[in-house]
Design a protein around this motif. Structure first.
Motif, PDB file in Angstrom:
ATOM      1  N   THR A 139      -0.161  -6.426  -8.712  1.00  0.00           N
ATOM      2  CA  THR A 139      -0.851  -7.635  -8.307  1.00  0.00           C
ATOM      3  C   THR A 139      -0.941  -8.779  -9.105  1.00  0.00           C
ATOM      4  N   TRP A 223      -8.200   1.452  -3.214  1.00  0.00           N
ATOM      5  CA  TRP A 223      -7.392   0.144  -3.664  1.00  0.00           C
ATOM      6  C   TRP A 223      -6.186   0.591  -4.278  1.00  0.00           C
ATOM      7  N   ASN A 226      -3.495   1.789  -1.878  1.00  0.00           N
ATOM      8  CA  ASN A 226      -3.153   0.602  -0.901  1.00  0.00           C
ATOM      9  C   ASN A 226      -1.900  -0.187  -1.628  1.00  0.00           C
ATOM     10  N   MET A 227      -2.308  -0.699  -2.827  1.00  0.00           N
ATOM     11  CA  MET A 227      -1.436  -1.508  -3.431  1.00  0.00           C
ATOM     12  C   MET A 227      -0.145  -0.925  -3.836  1.00  0.00           C
ATOM     13  N   ALA A 231       5.145  -3.320   1.771  1.00  0.00           N
ATOM     14  CA  ALA A 231       4.686  -4.291   2.665  1.00  0.00           C
ATOM     15  C   ALA A 231       4.481  -3.772   3.878  1.00  0.00           C
ATOM     16  N   ARG A 232       3.512  -4.163   4.694  1.00  0.00           N
ATOM     17  CA  ARG A 232       3.200  -3.728   6.099  1.00  0.00           C
ATOM     18  C   ARG A 232       4.229  -4.714   7.030  1.00  0.00           C
ATOM     19  N   THR A 271       3.429  -8.304  -1.909  1.00  0.00           N
ATOM     20  CA  THR A 271       3.384  -7.134  -1.232  1.00  0.00           C
ATOM     21  C   THR A 271       2.011  -7.286  -0.553  1.00  0.00           C
ATOM     22  N   HIS A 272       0.806  -7.466  -1.196  1.00  0.00           N
ATOM     23  CA  HIS A 272      -0.387  -7.201  -0.687  1.00  0.00           C
ATOM     24  C   HIS A 272      -0.967  -8.668  -0.880  1.00  0.00           C
ATOM     25  N   THR A 275      -4.826  -9.348   0.394  1.00  0.00           N
ATOM     26  CA  THR A 275      -5.979  -8.512  -0.155  1.00  0.00           C
ATOM     27  C   THR A 275      -6.747  -9.543  -1.268  1.00  0.00           C
ATOM     28  N   ARG A 276      -5.930 -10.556  -1.881  1.00  0.00           N
ATOM     29  CA  ARG A 276      -6.428 -11.282  -2.840  1.00  0.00           C
ATOM     30  C   ARG A 276      -7.422 -12.534  -2.668  1.00  0.00           C
ATOM     31  N   LEU A 327      -0.479  -9.438   4.982  1.00  0.00           N
ATOM     32  CA  LEU A 327      -0.035  -8.394   4.046  1.00  0.00           C
ATOM     33  C   LEU A 327      -1.071  -8.004   3.414  1.00  0.00           C
ATOM     34  N   LYS A 328      -1.753  -6.902   3.930  1.00  0.00           N
ATOM     35  CA  LYS A 328      -2.959  -6.450   3.492  1.00  0.00           C
ATOM     36  C   LYS A 328      -2.835  -4.965   2.706  1.00  0.00           C
TER      37      LYS A 328
END
Length: 328
Positions: A139, A223, A226-227, A231-232, A271-272, A275-276, A327-328
Motif C-alpha cells: 500500500t 484488511w 484484502n490487501m 485487483a478486482r 491494486t486497492h 481503500t485509501r 479497486l477496493k
C-alpha cells in the motif's frame, strides 16, 4: 491585527492534524513527552529567574551591591560559581543521562526476535511505500498495524534522505540511501495517527505525510487479507473501459495493478487504491472528484511530482476514475 489573526489561526489549525508529541499512545512516545515537559519546566525556571534578576536590577538601579548582602565580593563569587558553573553542570549531566542514555535505551531499535511482525517502509519523493513481508500486500501512505503488537519497522529510501516520524508512537528515524534503519512501532490504543517526513527531501517535502491505522487484531487481519488479493475485475461498462484506458496509456508504465498487466514501479501500487483515505501522501482526499482533478493536472496539486499530465480527454478521465474507484 491581521498578522495576529493569521498567527492565531495557524496555532488553531496546527492542533487539527493529530500530530503532536503531547498526545502519545505508546510507552516510548510517553517517555519522550515526559522528557519534553521536564526540559520545558527547567527552561521556565531559568527564564523566570532571569526575569526576576532583571526586574530586581531595574528596581535597584543606582544602588550598589546585592540586596541584603551589600557589596560583599565573596557572595558575588559564590553566586557566579553556583549559577554560572555548578547548576549548569548538574543540569547538563542529568539531561545527558536521561536523554542520551536512558531514553536511547527505551527507544532503541527492537530485537526482531521480540517483535510479532515486520513491515517495510520505503521513502520516495514524495510518498511512502509500505510492504508486509511474507505477503503480497502493498500500500502507499497508510500504515496498518494491530493494537498492542510490537512491530519491527524497517525503513529504507529509494532516492534521497527521508525521515520517518509518527510523534504519537515513537521518535523519528532517518532513511539514508543504501542503509536500513529500524524502529519499534507499538500502540496501546486503536486509532489513526499522523506521521510526517521530518528531513527536508525536496520541493514537496511538506506534502509527504502518512496515516498509521491501529486496528483490532481481527480488523487488521481482514484488511491484510484484502490487501494481499489481486485487483478486482471491473463490474460496469464504464469501469471496464477505464481498465482499458489504464492499461493502454502511460498509467501502466508507472503503476502496478496486481492481477493485471500493469507492473510499473515508479509510482505507488494502485491494486486497492479505493481503500485509501487520501491521495498524493495526504495532500488531497480520495474522492472521485479529487481523483479526477489529480489525473487531469497533478502538477497543479503537487508541483514537482513525477506523475505527468497525460492529456487524456474528459471521457477517458471519467472512465479511469470509475475503474480506480472500484479497486477496493
Amino acid at each position: 491585527m491581521l498578522s495576529a489573526g493569521m498567527v492565531g489561526c495557524a496555532f488553531v489549525l496546527a492542533g487539527c492534524g493529530k500530530q503532536s508529541i503531547l498526545s502519545t499512545h505508546s510507552p516510548q512516545a510517553h517517555n519522550i513527552m515526559l522528557l519534553w515537559w521536564w526540559m520545558l519546566a527547567a527552561a521556565v525556571v531559568v527564564f523566570v529567574g532571569a526575569l526576576v534578576m532583571l526586574v530586581l536590577a531595574w528596581l535597584r538601579r543606582g544602588t550598589p551591591g546585592l540586596p541584603w548582602f551589600g557589596e560583599r565580593e565573596d557572595v558575588s563569587e559564590r553566586m557566579v560559581l553556583l549559577f554560572g558553573i555548578g547548576i549548569p553542570i548538574v543540569a547538563l549531566v542529568i539531561l545527558f543521562a536521561v536523554s542520551d542514555v536512558y531514553m536511547v535505551g527505551q527507544t532503541s531499535p527492537p530485537n526482531p526476535r521480540t517483535t510479532a511482525m515486520t513491515l517495510d517502509v520505503i521513502g520516495h519523493q514524495w510518498w511512502w511505500e509500505v510492504r508486509y513481508p511474507g505477503t503480497t500486500a502493498v500500500t502507499a501512505n497508510e500504515v496498518h498495524i494491530p493494537v498492542d503488537t510490537r512491530v519491527n519497522l524497517v525503513a529504507t529510501t529509494a532516492d534521497v534522505i527521508h525521515s520517518f516520524w509518527v510523534p504519537a508512537l515513537n521518535r523519528k528515524i532517518d532513511m539514508i540511501p543504501g542503509l536500513k534503519n529500524r524502529i519499534l512501532l507499538y500502540a496501546t490504543k486503536t486509532g489513526v495517527y499522523r506521521g510526517q517526513c521530518s528531513q527536508f527531501c525536496g520541493f514537496q517535502h511538506a506534502h509527504m505525510s502518512m496515516w498509521v491505522f491501529v486496528q483490532t487484531p481481527s480488523a487488521y487481519r481482514a484488511w491484510l487479507t484484502n490487501m494481499a488479493a489481486p485487483a478486482r475485475p471491473p463490474t460496469t461498462t464504464l469501469a471496464r473501459a477505464g481498465e482499458r484506458v489504464f492499461l493502454s496509456s502511460g498509467c501502466a508504465s508507472c503503476h502496478q495493478l496486481r492481477g493485471t498487466g500493469a507492473t510499473g514501479t515508479v509510482g505507488p501500487d494502485l491494486t486497492h487504491l479505493a481503500t485509501r483515505t487520501s491521495l498524493a501522501a495526504l495532500t488531497i482526499l480520495n474522492t472521485p472528484s479529487e481523483l479526477a482533478a489529480w489525473i487531469r493536472n497533478p502538477q497543479a496539486i503537487k508541483p514537482g511530482v513525477r506523475m505527468p499530465d497525460l492529456g487524456l480527454p474528459s471521457s477517458e478521465v471519467r472512465e479511469l476514475v470509475a475503474y480506480l474507484d472500484g479497486l477496493k
